[in-house]
Design an enzyme around this catalytic site. Sequence first.
Site, short mmCIF file in Angstrom:
data_model
loop_
_atom_site.label_atom_id
_atom_site.label_comp_id
_atom_site.label_asym_id
_atom_site.label_seq_id
_atom_site.Cartn_x
_atom_site.Cartn_y
_atom_site.Cartn_z
N SER A 69 -35.04 -6.09 1.69
CA SER A 69 -35.62 -7.37 2.10
C SER A 69 -36.93 -7.64 1.37
CB SER A 69 -35.88 -7.36 3.62
OG SER A 69 -34.68 -7.11 4.33
N PHE A 119 -30.47 -4.65 -2.18
CA PHE A 119 -31.59 -3.73 -2.34
C PHE A 119 -32.41 -3.59 -1.08
CE2 PHE A 119 -32.74 -7.99 -3.69
CZ PHE A 119 -33.82 -8.26 -2.86
N LEU A 141 -38.71 -13.59 3.15
CA LEU A 141 -38.36 -14.51 2.06
C LEU A 141 -36.90 -14.41 1.66
CD1 LEU A 141 -41.47 -13.96 -0.25
CD2 LEU A 141 -41.08 -15.82 1.38
N LYS A 161 -41.37 -6.35 -1.70
CA LYS A 161 -39.96 -5.98 -1.64
C LYS A 161 -39.85 -4.61 -0.99
CE LYS A 161 -37.38 -6.47 -5.36
NZ LYS A 161 -36.77 -6.16 -6.68
N ASP A 180 -29.48 -7.50 -15.94
CA ASP A 180 -29.05 -8.33 -14.81
C ASP A 180 -29.73 -9.69 -14.86
OD1 ASP A 180 -27.51 -8.87 -12.60
OD2 ASP A 180 -28.90 -7.99 -11.16
N GLY A 182 -31.16 -8.78 0.13
CA GLY A 182 -30.03 -8.54 -0.76
C GLY A 182 -29.57 -7.12 -0.61
#
Length: 768
Positions: free
Chosen positions: A481, A479, A474, A496, A592, A477
């Site tokens: 995938s 962090f 999807l 995640k 954030d 970033g």
Amino acid sequence: MSSWRHLALLLLLLLLPSWPCSSSAAASDTLSVGESLAGNRTLVSSGGQFELGFFSPSGGNSNYYVGIWYRRIPGRTVIWVMNRDSPIADPSSAELTVAPDGNLLLQTGNRPQEAIWSSNSTGSRDVDDGNLVLRGRCGNSSAVVWQSFDHPTDTLVPGGWVGLNKNTGAYQALRSWRSATDPSTGLYTDRVDPRGSGQYEFLWNETAAYHYIGSWVMSDKYTFIFVNNSEEVSYSFKVNDPSTVSRLVMSPHGQLTMFDWSDGSGQWLLHWATPTSQCDVYSVCGPFGLCDVANSQYCRCLPGFEPASPGDWVSQTWSAGCARKTSLQCSGNASSTTDGFLPVQNVQLPSSNSTVPHAGSSGDCASACLRNCSCTAYAYYRGGCYVWGDDLRNAQQLAAGDAGACTLFIRVAAADLAAANQSASTNNVRVALLGVSCVVALAILCLLFVLAWLRRREGTVHPDGSLLVFSHGLGSGSFGSVYKGTLPNHTAIAVKRLEGSAQGEKQFRTEVRTLGTIQHVNLVRLRGFCATRDERLLVYDYMPNGSLASVLSSGHGFRLLDWRARFGIMSGVARGLAYLHEQCHERIVHCDVKPENILLDAGFCPKVADFGMAKLIVRDFSKALTTTRGTVGYLAPEWILGLPITAKADVFSYGMMLLELISGRRNRDAAAGYRYFPLWAATKVSEGQFLALLDERLAGDADVDELGRACKVACWCIQQSEAVRPTMGQVVQVLEGSLRVATAPVPRFLEQLCAEDSCTYFHLSAGE
């Protein structure tokens, strides 16, 4: 109702020893040297709006006070009390007079006379409506010797002020009545924050601060005037329609309330109140009281307790709280005491607790409390033991199933244990020592089950059907995938996979700790996690419409969002953030907030996501020093300046995101013909050009009132000073239309974010 303008209640000092003047008869609004006010005599303002004299409150209070009230409004609505803490038994035995030395005196009528109250003749402000003024020199002098606006009680009327003299430290503060029928100084105060934040803080008993409001709040009915210079900081208000009669009152229950008089209904109508929930007021129910917003009486006593002052509770005055029915028997030995505990379920844990280390269970926590004779309650919450000593305040009843709800165990004597157990038909009075863990414990057990469920090798279909293959990527970033997966019941999930350094481990733990204990319709749901030596996985509900950022960057996707959908996203995100900031046991600052972290379900309902940078702040502390975190373009100025961080940092980020959602434009998008959109947008809003911000793809199809509210609150959110930004709870009120705001000033600090050669970037399209 006719205008208040130029209707001052004047007390004119016509004779001072050094200023000889001719004597004259006293007018109805004037009291001269040598004259006195006693009994039923009153002074009436020149316009007939206000009256000063002796009065006795209703409700059985037989004491008398000197006060000012509205003369033309039925009943007696008092706005100022002279001798609130020195009542008079009989108005015929006292008199109000002007002494030759310039003092205004309330004294006994007997000889020798004794002073009950004195003005001390200090003051330096101008005269205004509803103000009792002592003047010097002759009758036409404008020199103010003393005035009641410098000494407010619980009420502010247009022209009055609450403030702080920075040179002398003198305060003008609103201090509540003790009760609705007792004007003596109460427990709640509204004053300027002496620490220089520019906010106004609410205090309980002059010690505990429990609520703050900024100077940003405005209304279409009123204009609030905020002054902050080298000499003073103060606020006042005026009514925009002269026919409106309004008053701002610090209520005996600790809420700041705005009332408007209605000729049609013949009563005062509540316009707004803050804090919005009565249960958010510190110690509103007193010691050992339980506040319940679902109960029309708000307060009741915890089990084993009864009202300390039953008569006060009849009149809904709860500040005295509750007292034990039976004294405790305490020897400091948990095995020998006959005290026990009664559970109160679904309670938000009160503040001012302490923790007991090495208490590994609810039973250990109960024993630790019994060994301490000052311990009055305990809770075993999220694996920790919390205890309360002496008076327990601020217990709040939550609805069953609310996130953060826990079971609080109240220490009671054996007699109260027996009575409670007999009433409940229980079999064992000692079962309360074992207790019941918090409601959250069930969620933790579920998470542990999911953990065992997910601790299988990735990419394998197991015979028990635990997890199917993660096949569809999807996104990714810094962090790691995100993959799409499916549970055996065909429920779509997003997984995640965190990758990288110890920072990823820290974000993983933060997200699990945060999302594992909260639940809200506008927060992403954590279904489970996996923590092995090599893997860090987080499992969420799958959001078919992706992130708000992906929709913003997709012309086709964004066309799917009509104004109704966009306004729903604005409101939903605001409610989710308000929940994090104001309704959790520990205040959660997301840190954030940006379109990439707002996910959209199938119905475009927004879900705030990605709590890897979230900061938990204990409610007793308003600020937390922390290293910079977040995303450029959404960072509040305090991040950049290294200042202490509060929940207002999220408010700033939300405001930036709100401008993007309104306009369909990103903060920095050179391809669109400009370099920094927020400054241009704030300028247009200050000019009232709300439609200039609206996404052109909507072709003007938007609710104009909703658009104006969204534009105004967005510009208040992005102000440089956190003190003038609204809270997220106030943002929700503005978007819903229950709180009105005026236009915010243009935040000029944004100009510093623009290069000197980009001052012509405001051209967007023809006609703008």
